[in-house]
Write a protein that holds these residues in place. Structure first.
Motif, PDB file in Angstrom:
ATOM      1  N   ARG A   1      33.229  39.360 -17.177  1.00 22.28           N
ATOM      2  CA  ARG A   1      34.670  39.218 -17.412  1.00 22.28           C
ATOM      3  C   ARG A   1      35.061  39.777 -18.775  1.00 22.28           C
ATOM      4  N   VAL A   2      34.364  39.334 -19.814  1.00 24.45           N
ATOM      5  CA  VAL A   2      34.719  39.816 -21.154  1.00 24.45           C
ATOM      6  C   VAL A   2      34.346  41.292 -21.317  1.00 24.45           C
ATOM      7  N   SER A   3      33.241  41.717 -20.675  1.00 19.43           N
ATOM      8  CA  SER A   3      32.832  43.128 -20.766  1.00 19.43           C
ATOM      9  C   SER A   3      33.894  44.050 -20.177  1.00 19.43           C
TER      10      SER A   3
ATOM     11  N   ILE B   1      31.209  49.517 -27.645  1.00 20.75           N
ATOM     12  CA  ILE B   1      31.136  48.121 -27.224  1.00 20.75           C
ATOM     13  C   ILE B   1      29.656  47.756 -27.174  1.00 20.75           C
ATOM     14  N   VAL B   2      29.296  46.730 -27.919  1.00 24.27           N
ATOM     15  CA  VAL B   2      27.894  46.317 -28.011  1.00 24.27           C
ATOM     16  C   VAL B   2      27.763  44.869 -27.535  1.00 24.27           C
TER      17      VAL B   2
ATOM     18  N   LYS C   1      24.597  46.228 -16.226  1.00 26.17           N
ATOM     19  CA  LYS C   1      24.293  47.583 -16.717  1.00 26.17           C
ATOM     20  C   LYS C   1      25.565  48.404 -16.596  1.00 26.17           C
ATOM     21  N   HIS C   2      26.260  48.585 -17.677  1.00 23.80           N
ATOM     22  CA  HIS C   2      27.517  49.328 -17.647  1.00 23.80           C
ATOM     23  C   HIS C   2      27.394  50.537 -18.566  1.00 23.80           C
TER      24      HIS C   2
ATOM     25  N   SER D   1      26.735  49.370 -24.808  1.00 27.05           N
ATOM     26  CA  SER D   1      25.380  49.420 -25.362  1.00 27.05           C
ATOM     27  C   SER D   1      24.843  47.988 -25.448  1.00 27.05           C
ATOM     28  N   TYR D   2      23.650  47.784 -24.938  1.00 28.79           N
ATOM     29  CA  TYR D   2      23.018  46.463 -24.981  1.00 28.79           C
ATOM     30  C   TYR D   2      21.924  46.478 -26.033  1.00 28.79           C
TER      31      TYR D   2
END
Length: 196
Positions: A33-35, A46-47, A62-63, A67-68
């Motif tokens: 939701r927040v992503s 966006i991290v 996985k979007h 960046s994760y």
């Protein structure tokens, strides 16, 4: 003026007993939701900072636009995740002007909230723009680059709240009426689901 977003999702949800990042609400996990609201802003980078349950969360999230990063020190508290998130943002875009720090369990965070933080910063030139709800100031919060060193040197479990307190003269707020609604316990989640 360039702005990045850091989503803190490293906690172990100790009071809930399972990863709250993966709880579903209205067809999406709380982290999704927040992503998705962050992605809609076009702010970059966006991290997402992962820690506990990183493997389980990573399998579901996985979007391409996100960046994760993994905070191996997540157990030391939120401060290390803020520092990890900011250092990752700076490695992706070293000349970034602002970052917005947000969390994965404020269910009603929206694109509009993120955009309003930036508008308020542009209109007031204040270095910190926080959200105001239930007589407190909190996340999501925008920090100008002049606070990056302080954010990178945070330690412990307190997060960035002390920076807000120490710099009240350079801070203003925007209203986030439902900002107080987050998920820490099973009871919080049940209330959320049952009050739709």
């Amino acid at each position: 003026m360039s702005t990045g977003i850091i989503i803190l999702a490293a906690g172990n949800s100790s009071r809930l007993g399972s990863p709250k990042q993966l709880l579903h609400y209205e067809g999406k996990t709380l982290l999704e939701r927040v992503s998705f609201e962050a992605i809609k802003t076009l702010f970059k980078p966006i991290v997402v900072v992962l820690g506990a349950y990183a493997e389980e969360i990573g399998m579901e999230h996985k979007h391409a636009n996100i960046s994760y990063t993994f905070n191996k020190n997540w157990q030391s508290g939120m401060a290390s995740s803020i520092a990890k998130g900011l250092s990752t943002v700076l490695s992706l875009q070293k000349n970034i002007e602002n970052v917005i720090i947000t969390v994965s369990d404020q269910v009603f965070v929206s694109t509009e909230i993120f955009q309003t933080l930036v508008k308020k910063h542009n209109n007031t030139s204040k270095g910190i723009i926080a959200c105001r709800y239930e007589k407190t100031n909190g996340t999501p919060t925008l920090f100008n680059k002049k606070y990056f060193e302080q954010l990178l040197s945070l330690s412990g479990t307190t997060g960035a709240k002390k920076i807000l307190i120490e710099n009240e003269d350079d801070m203003t707020t925007i209203p986030f009426e439902k900002g107080y609604i987050d998920v820490d316990t099973r009871n919080d989640y049940n209330n959320l689901i049952n009050n739709k």
